[in-house]
Scaffold this motif. Structure first.
Motif, PDB file in Angstrom:
ATOM      1  N   THR A   2     -16.886   0.416 -10.887  1.00 25.38           N
ATOM      2  CA  THR A   2     -16.717  -0.842  -9.416  1.00 25.38           C
ATOM      3  C   THR A   2     -14.864  -0.949  -9.468  1.00 25.38           C
ATOM      4  O   THR A   2     -14.137  -0.440  -9.591  1.00 25.38           O
ATOM      5  N   ILE A   3     -14.993  -1.895  -8.504  1.00 22.19           N
ATOM      6  CA  ILE A   3     -13.473  -1.846  -8.386  1.00 22.19           C
ATOM      7  C   ILE A   3     -12.711  -2.836  -8.854  1.00 22.19           C
ATOM      8  O   ILE A   3     -13.426  -3.798  -8.710  1.00 22.19           O
ATOM      9  N   GLY A   4     -12.257  -2.607  -9.217  1.00 20.86           N
ATOM     10  CA  GLY A   4     -11.534  -3.605 -10.108  1.00 20.86           C
ATOM     11  C   GLY A   4      -9.839  -3.869 -10.770  1.00 20.86           C
ATOM     12  O   GLY A   4      -9.540  -4.995 -10.848  1.00 20.86           O
ATOM     13  N   ASP A   5      -9.504  -3.362  -9.305  1.00 26.23           N
ATOM     14  CA  ASP A   5      -8.273  -3.309  -9.367  1.00 26.23           C
ATOM     15  C   ASP A   5      -7.576  -3.612  -7.286  1.00 26.23           C
ATOM     16  O   ASP A   5      -8.938  -3.372  -6.949  1.00 26.23           O
ATOM     17  N   HIS A   6      -6.862  -4.442  -7.138  1.00 25.18           N
ATOM     18  CA  HIS A   6      -6.036  -5.247  -5.908  1.00 25.18           C
ATOM     19  C   HIS A   6      -5.413  -3.449  -5.616  1.00 25.18           C
ATOM     20  O   HIS A   6      -5.514  -2.513  -5.867  1.00 25.18           O
ATOM     21  N   LEU A   7      -5.657  -3.787  -4.217  1.00 24.20           N
ATOM     22  CA  LEU A   7      -4.417  -2.412  -3.281  1.00 24.20           C
ATOM     23  C   LEU A   7      -2.819  -2.723  -3.795  1.00 24.20           C
ATOM     24  O   LEU A   7      -2.727  -4.229  -4.280  1.00 24.20           O
TER      25      LEU A   7
END
Length: 319
Positions: A2-7
């Motif tokens: 899944t997406i774990g870090d912001h840009l």
């Protein structure tokens, strides 16, 4: 995954979060030195995204802002960003230097990618004709009406399921300056109902004369995508071809190798795949001697086999 870090960056500028309500504002960066992230809390927010953006416009010299990241908005799992889009368009005269915009930079703790509600994003491109980079995350409710945009060089659409209507809208758009296109096609479980045939206008390259980096990834139909790419006219002008993050098997990789030559590429990215060791070696032998960088990292691609012999394979980013 899944997406774990912001840009971390946008438009080659480091991301910087605009302080939340009640937070003492220390010395802020120069307006044109960072990519500003403006966010609200998804759950029990004390401030709406539009209110945070209004504070941002009052605090920062927006005439110098070059990159803007729209982070979470309140109840993103249940509310689309129509108010966000409206606020951005209302402020376009205050953002004359804006060249990069990303809509929906949320990590899984805020909102899983396939739970992010979206809207038609084409009005943002129409409203900011000088944009060079545009990105959006989340496919639920996402729309992309066909547009003509003379300046856009980079377009990224990250989803766990990309609606076919969006694929067709992008394919019908005139984007003469576009160099980098990255589409996460996803799975039908999360709205990814496109077929390889929907990609034909993109793969023809007719409206994309400057395209050099093409990513069609995170797809449950990665084999069919690879077979379509194998004969696609646009491939001859590419430097980077990315078919990673999806359910790519020997069938798709074999079709790719049997198609047009790929030795002109600088990079072929197939990471997160389901290839046999024999096919991995064939890919390497076909391309690496020609100087092509090949990414065959398996990452988290793991098969599950049931007692009846059914094999389950998964894209990298779904929910």
């Amino acid at each position: 995954m899944t997406i774990g870090d912001h840009l971390h960056e946008l438009y080659r500028l480091p991301a910087h979060a605009f302080p939340g309500p009640g937070t003492p504002v220390a010395r802020l960066p120069e307006p044109d030195s960072v990519a500003w992230r403006v966010s609200a809390d998804v759950y029990d927010s004390d401030e709406s995204w539009t209110a945070a953006f209004a504070r941002f416009c009052e605090t920062v010299d927006t005439t110098r802002v070059r990159a803007l990241i729209v982070g979470a908005w309140e109840e993103a799992y249940d509310s689309d960003p129509s108010d966000v889009v409206e606020a951005l368009l209302a402020a376009r005269d205050r953002l004359p230097a804006l060249r990069a915009l990303f809509l929906g930079d949320m990590v899984m703790e805020e909102c899983e990618i396939s739970w992010i509600n979206q809207t038609d994003v084409a009005p943002l491109l129409a409203g900011f004709p000088a944009l060079e980079e545009f990105g959006v995350r989340g496919g639920s409710g996402l729309g992309f009406t066909a547009v003509r945009h003379a300046a856009l060089r980079r377009l990224v659409v990250e989803t766990g399921g990309l609606p076919a209507s969006v694929v067709r809208g992008i394919g019908a758009s005139d984007l003469p300056a576009l160099e980098h296109l990255d589409l996460w096609l996803g799975t039908p479980d999360y709205g990814g109902d496109s077929e390889a045939a929907d990609l034909e206008p993109i793969l023809s390259g007719a409206r994309l004369p400057r395209l050099r980096h093409l990513a069609l990834r995170n797809s449950e139909i990665q084999d069919a995508v690879a077979a379509a790419v194998a004969a696609a006219p646009v491939v001859a002008r590419l430097e980077v071809l990315d078919l990673s993050m999806g359910v790519l098997t020997d069938e798709g990789a074999g079709a790719l190798l049997s198609g047009q030559p790929l030795t002109h590429l600088k990079k072929l990215d197939l990471h997160h795949h389901y290839l046999s060791k024999a096919l991995e070696e064939q890919v390497r032998q076909a391309l690496e001697p020609a100087g092509v960088e090949v990414d065959l990292d398996r990452d988290d691609a793991e098969e599950e086999t049931e007692e009846d012999g059914t094999v389950w394979r998964y894209v990298s980013v779904g929910e």
